[in-house]
Each structure stands twice: as structure tokens, then as C-alpha cells.
Design an enzyme around this catalytic site. Structure first.
Site, PDB file in Angstrom:
ATOM      1  N   TYR A  57       0.628  -1.549   0.115  1.00 22.08           N
ATOM      2  CA  TYR A  57      -0.323  -0.501   0.267  1.00 22.08           C
ATOM      3  C   TYR A  57       0.636   1.319  -0.053  1.00 22.08           C
ATOM      4  O   TYR A  57       1.607   1.086   0.059  1.00 22.08           O
ATOM      5  CB  TYR A  57      -1.050   0.743   0.920  1.00 22.08           C
ATOM      6  CG  TYR A  57      -0.438  -0.382   2.229  1.00 22.08           C
ATOM      7  CD1 TYR A  57       0.551  -1.026   3.482  1.00 22.08           C
ATOM      8  CD2 TYR A  57      -0.398   1.718   3.443  1.00 22.08           C
ATOM      9  CE1 TYR A  57       0.748  -0.188   4.373  1.00 22.08           C
ATOM     10  CE2 TYR A  57       0.375   1.870   4.228  1.00 22.08           C
ATOM     11  CZ  TYR A  57       1.086   0.928   5.064  1.00 22.08           C
ATOM     12  OH  TYR A  57       0.966   1.075   6.439  1.00 22.08           O
ATOM     13  N   ARG A  71       8.157   3.937  -4.754  1.00 22.27           N
ATOM     14  CA  ARG A  71       8.109   3.068  -3.323  1.00 22.27           C
ATOM     15  C   ARG A  71       7.584   1.892  -4.237  1.00 22.27           C
ATOM     16  O   ARG A  71       7.459   0.916  -3.997  1.00 22.27           O
ATOM     17  CB  ARG A  71       7.774   3.814  -2.262  1.00 22.27           C
ATOM     18  CG  ARG A  71       7.962   3.333  -0.924  1.00 22.27           C
ATOM     19  CD  ARG A  71       8.383   4.003   0.323  1.00 22.27           C
ATOM     20  NE  ARG A  71       7.064   4.236   0.647  1.00 22.27           N
ATOM     21  CZ  ARG A  71       6.652   5.624   1.380  1.00 22.27           C
ATOM     22  NH1 ARG A  71       7.412   5.492   2.041  1.00 22.27           N
ATOM     23  NH2 ARG A  71       5.425   5.781   1.544  1.00 22.27           N
ATOM     24  N   ARG A 120      -7.383 -20.359  -1.827  1.00 19.66           N
ATOM     25  CA  ARG A 120      -6.498 -20.737  -1.450  1.00 19.66           C
ATOM     26  C   ARG A 120      -5.479 -21.387  -1.409  1.00 19.66           C
ATOM     27  O   ARG A 120      -6.206 -23.052  -0.951  1.00 19.66           O
ATOM     28  CB  ARG A 120      -7.345 -20.565   0.240  1.00 19.66           C
ATOM     29  CG  ARG A 120      -6.559 -20.636   1.080  1.00 19.66           C
ATOM     30  CD  ARG A 120      -6.908 -19.720   2.459  1.00 19.66           C
ATOM     31  NE  ARG A 120      -6.427 -19.112   3.929  1.00 19.66           N
ATOM     32  CZ  ARG A 120      -5.593 -20.327   4.387  1.00 19.66           C
ATOM     33  NH1 ARG A 120      -4.911 -21.218   3.651  1.00 19.66           N
ATOM     34  NH2 ARG A 120      -4.678 -19.826   5.108  1.00 19.66           N
ATOM     35  N   HIS A 146      -1.191 -21.140  -0.351  1.00 22.67           N
ATOM     36  CA  HIS A 146       0.009 -19.894   0.214  1.00 22.67           C
ATOM     37  C   HIS A 146       0.700 -20.139  -0.524  1.00 22.67           C
ATOM     38  O   HIS A 146       1.083 -18.413  -1.358  1.00 22.67           O
ATOM     39  CB  HIS A 146       0.479 -20.762   1.521  1.00 22.67           C
ATOM     40  CG  HIS A 146       0.020 -20.717   2.837  1.00 22.67           C
ATOM     41  ND1 HIS A 146      -0.940 -21.471   3.200  1.00 22.67           N
ATOM     42  CD2 HIS A 146      -0.182 -20.364   4.514  1.00 22.67           C
ATOM     43  CE1 HIS A 146      -1.625 -21.410   3.942  1.00 22.67           C
ATOM     44  NE2 HIS A 146      -1.271 -19.985   4.835  1.00 22.67           N
ATOM     45  N   LYS A 186       6.887  -1.955   1.730  1.00 20.13           N
ATOM     46  CA  LYS A 186       5.470  -0.835   2.484  1.00 20.13           C
ATOM     47  C   LYS A 186       3.799  -2.425   2.516  1.00 20.13           C
ATOM     48  O   LYS A 186       3.715  -2.271   1.598  1.00 20.13           O
ATOM     49  CB  LYS A 186       5.059   0.424   1.777  1.00 20.13           C
ATOM     50  CG  LYS A 186       3.890   1.466   2.589  1.00 20.13           C
ATOM     51  CD  LYS A 186       3.853   2.922   2.117  1.00 20.13           C
ATOM     52  CE  LYS A 186       3.187   3.319   3.234  1.00 20.13           C
ATOM     53  NZ  LYS A 186       3.150   3.467   4.885  1.00 20.13           N
ATOM     54  N   GLU A 193      11.248   2.344  14.537  1.00 20.15           N
ATOM     55  CA  GLU A 193      10.201   3.601  14.383  1.00 20.15           C
ATOM     56  C   GLU A 193       8.766   3.547  14.866  1.00 20.15           C
ATOM     57  O   GLU A 193       8.955   2.236  15.760  1.00 20.15           O
ATOM     58  CB  GLU A 193       9.633   3.050  12.527  1.00 20.15           C
ATOM     59  CG  GLU A 193       9.395   1.633  11.854  1.00 20.15           C
ATOM     60  CD  GLU A 193       9.409   1.281  11.003  1.00 20.15           C
ATOM     61  OE1 GLU A 193       9.339   3.010  10.297  1.00 20.15           O
ATOM     62  OE2 GLU A 193       9.200   0.580  10.668  1.00 20.15           O
ATOM     63  N   LEU A 253      10.815   1.777   7.965  1.00 23.64           N
ATOM     64  CA  LEU A 253      10.302   1.739   7.001  1.00 23.64           C
ATOM     65  C   LEU A 253      10.867   3.466   5.951  1.00 23.64           C
ATOM     66  O   LEU A 253      11.237   3.749   6.568  1.00 23.64           O
ATOM     67  CB  LEU A 253       8.944   2.168   6.337  1.00 23.64           C
ATOM     68  CG  LEU A 253       8.052   2.877   4.911  1.00 23.64           C
ATOM     69  CD1 LEU A 253       7.524   1.768   4.398  1.00 23.64           C
ATOM     70  CD2 LEU A 253       6.586   2.786   5.023  1.00 23.64           C
TER      71      LEU A 253
HETATM   72  N1  PDD Z   1       2.534   5.068   7.601  1.00 26.59           N
HETATM   73  N2  PDD Z   1       7.393   3.696   9.223  1.00 26.59           N
HETATM   74  C1  PDD Z   1       5.998   2.644   9.188  1.00 26.59           C
HETATM   75  C2  PDD Z   1       5.383   1.901  10.269  1.00 26.59           C
HETATM   76  C3  PDD Z   1       4.789   3.337   8.769  1.00 26.59           C
HETATM   77  O1  PDD Z   1       3.606   3.370   8.357  1.00 26.59           O
HETATM   78  C4  PDD Z   1       4.563   4.944   8.266  1.00 26.59           C
HETATM   79  C5  PDD Z   1       3.865   5.720   6.777  1.00 26.59           C
HETATM   80  C6  PDD Z   1       6.192   5.860   8.275  1.00 26.59           C
HETATM   81  C7  PDD Z   1       6.712   6.951   7.513  1.00 26.59           C
HETATM   82  O2  PDD Z   1       6.472   6.719   5.758  1.00 26.59           O
HETATM   83  P1  PDD Z   1       6.093   8.100   5.363  1.00 26.59           P
HETATM   84  O3  PDD Z   1       7.241   9.338   5.877  1.00 26.59           O
HETATM   85  O4  PDD Z   1       6.338   7.715   3.985  1.00 26.59           O
HETATM   86  O5  PDD Z   1       4.331   8.501   5.144  1.00 26.59           O
HETATM   87  C8  PDD Z   1       7.035   4.664   8.549  1.00 26.59           C
HETATM   88  C9  PDD Z   1       1.153   5.525   7.062  1.00 26.59           C
HETATM   89  C10 PDD Z   1       1.216   7.015   6.681  1.00 26.59           C
HETATM   90  C11 PDD Z   1      -0.132   4.961   7.338  1.00 26.59           C
HETATM   91  O6  PDD Z   1       0.284   3.861   7.381  1.00 26.59           O
HETATM   92  O7  PDD Z   1      -1.160   5.319   7.046  1.00 26.59           O
END
Ligand code: PDD
Length: 285
Positions: A33, A52, A100, A102, A149, A182, A207
């Protein structure tokens, strides 16, 4: 005004926007996403989000459902149909619907693409930034490829809920060496006692936040000192300032960590100045 969602080629009323029960996102969280900020009706840092997204698809070997420029058109159209001026657009791509099993489905299985957009309360976010937020820390129990992501976010969901239950808005994950990785949905930053900005260097344990990327330019333009290295929970407790970054929160000051006030317990001057200047450095098209 009713909301509209894009689902596999069609714009549908939000309440009737459905995916198949055997969608691999639904069954295996087999998908990726992006969340892109919308400001004044325009996408913020679309180019970097698309790059990304392409990287996430490649890492999981999910074929792109359409070209990136075509996807850009869908994002803008979804924003337009929902009349979002300030908010976010969310895009999700899964490996598609299949019986389904895996292992990957047969080649040719169509990836599933959904896009939603919604308004964010601009005034409420500004009020929150003026007050600052609380964070808690907890052990990082995620898999080793959180640089992708992916929609597999169960540890993040549980961490965020733990934060909410303790009156905090974000949870900071801590690695086995006692260093912050993070946030559950943001990157983590502090300003050290010496006035230096610290955030973890890019590795597979965080991330590559795009707000983080753009903020490096803001930091350099403001002539601030920066070190990209992991910092410990103790360093965070002793920090002058702390903040988080993400597409929906931009720079959000942190004023309490595990119940202890950060600095004087109010949003810091550096975090506030970085938030103020952020959009002058982002690409808005
Ligand atoms: N989240 N780390 C994680 C685990 C995240 O889910 C996100 C973003 C970030 C920051 O990434 P960016 O600056 O590109 O938004 C870091 C989004 C906003 C979400 O899951 O809603």
C-alpha cells in the site's frame, strides 16, 4: 457528499466498494500500500510514492495492475470525486483473488487495485501539533523486511492499540539492543542534548519514510546538524525534543515518552520550524 472508492476499474459508492472473499490481501495480507498526502486538492510527492510503490511490488513479485502514470490518473480522479482538498489518498494492491493456497496463484492472476481518499481535519491536526503527542515504547516484534510497505501490519495494529489504551497516539518499537527503530505508522526522531537531530539510518528494520526523505532537505536548508543513526530509549528520555514523521502527520512533536516529559514538556522549536517549512520542500503537483 457521498464517498467514492476505486475498485478494480470502477468507481463505486464507498458503502458498496467490495473485494472478493478469496482476495489474497484479505486472506494472507499478500499486498502492498501507499498513503499520499493531499494538499489543496493536489498530491504531495507523487513521484516518490510511485517509486516506492514500484519497489514494494517488485520486492513481493506482484505485477503492476497498470502503468504508474495511469495509476496517478486514478489517484487524482479518486481525490477529485471525493472533493478532498486536505487529506490523504490510500492505494492498495494485492496479488489478486484466487483459490486459497499459500504459494503464488497461476501466472496471469490479476492483481487487485483499490483506491480511497478522505479528508483530514486540518485544524485538528494543527491543534494536535501545537500541543504535542505522547508515545510509548515496546519491543519490536515485526518481521525483518519492514522496509517493504506491505499490508501485513498486525504488530503495528497491536502496538497502536496499546498506545491508545495508555493515552498515547503512537508506539515506538525498540530493537533487541534497546534502540528505537520507528513508530507503528511513522518514523521516529529526537533532538539530542547537544542539539543534533537523530533518526535511524535506512536499513531493513525501518520503512524509508518519504516525509523523512523530504525532511532531510528541510534540515539541510535550515543548517541544522543531523546524524542518521539509531538512538536508544535512554537517549530519547534525555532528548531536548522528539517528533514523528509520516504523510498524514508531517512533523508531529512528541512531548511525552513512556509518561516522562520530553525537554520542558512542550513542542520543541526545531520540530515546530521543520513542520512550518516542510511543504516548501515537498513536490506538490
Ligand atoms: N504510515 N514507518 C511506518 C511503519 C509507517 O507505516 C509509515 C507511514 C512511516 C512514514 O512513511 P511516510 O513518511 O512515507 O508516510 C514510517 C502511513 C502514513 C500509514 O500507514 O498510514
Amino acid at each position: 457528499m457521498s464517498r467514492v472508492a476505486y475498485v478494480n476499474g470502477r468507481y463505486l459508492p464507498h458503502g458498496r466498494a467490495m473485494v472478493h472473499i478469496e482476495d489474497r490481501g484479505y486472506q494472507f495480507s499478500d499486498g502492498i500500500y501507499e498513503v499520499c498526502e493531499v494538499r489543496g486538492g493536489r498530491l504531495v510527492d507523487e513521484r516518490r510514492h510511485m517509486e516506492r510503490l514500484a519497489g514494494s511490488l517488485a520486492a513481493l513479485r506482484i505485477p503492476a495492475p497498470m502503468s504508474l502514470p495511469a495509476l496517478g490518473v486514478v489517484l487524482r480522479e479518486t481525490v477529485r470525486r471525493n472533493r478532498v482538498r486536505d487529506g490523504i489518498v490510500y492505494v492498495q494492491i494485492t496479488r489478486g483473488a484466487a483459490r486459497r493456497d499459500h504459494a503464488f496463484p497461476a501466472p496471469g492472476t490479476k492483481p487487485a487495485l483499490t483506491v480511497t481518499a478522505r479528508r483530514l481535519d486540518f485544524a485538528r491536526n494543527e491543534a494536535m501539533a501545537a500541543e504535542g503527542i505522547a508515545v510509548i515504547t515496546l519491543p519490536d516484534n515485526r518481521w525483518e523486511r519492514v522496509d517493504i510497505k506491505s499490508i501485513s501490519l498486525l504488530p503495528n495494529v497491536l502496538a497502536k492499540q496499546a498506545a491508545r489504551e495508555q493515552g498515547a497516539r503512537e508506539a515506538w518499537f525498540v530493537d533487541s539492543q534497546g534502540r528505537i527503530t520507528e513508530g507503528a505508522s511513522s518514523n521516529a526522531w529526537i533532538v539530542s542534548r547537544e542539539g543534533k537531530l537523530l533518526t535511524r539510518a535506512l536499513d531493513r528494520r525501518i520503512l524509508r519514510g518519504l516525509t523523512r526523505t523530504v525532511l532531510l532537505d528541510v534540515i539541510s536548508a535550515q543548517g541544522l546538524k543531523l546524524e542518521e543513526r539509531a538512538f536508544t530509549v535512554e537517549e530519547a528520555y534525555a532528548a531536548r525534543e522528539a517528533f514523528i514523521t509520516s504523510a498524514s502527520q508531517i512533523v508531529m512533536p512528541v512531548v511525552r515518552i513512556d509518561g516522562r516529559p520530553v525537554g520542558n514538556g512542550a513542542p520543541g522549536l526545531i520540530a515546530t520550524a521543520l513542520r512550518r517549512d516542510y511543504h516548501a520542500h515537498a513536490e506538490i503537483a
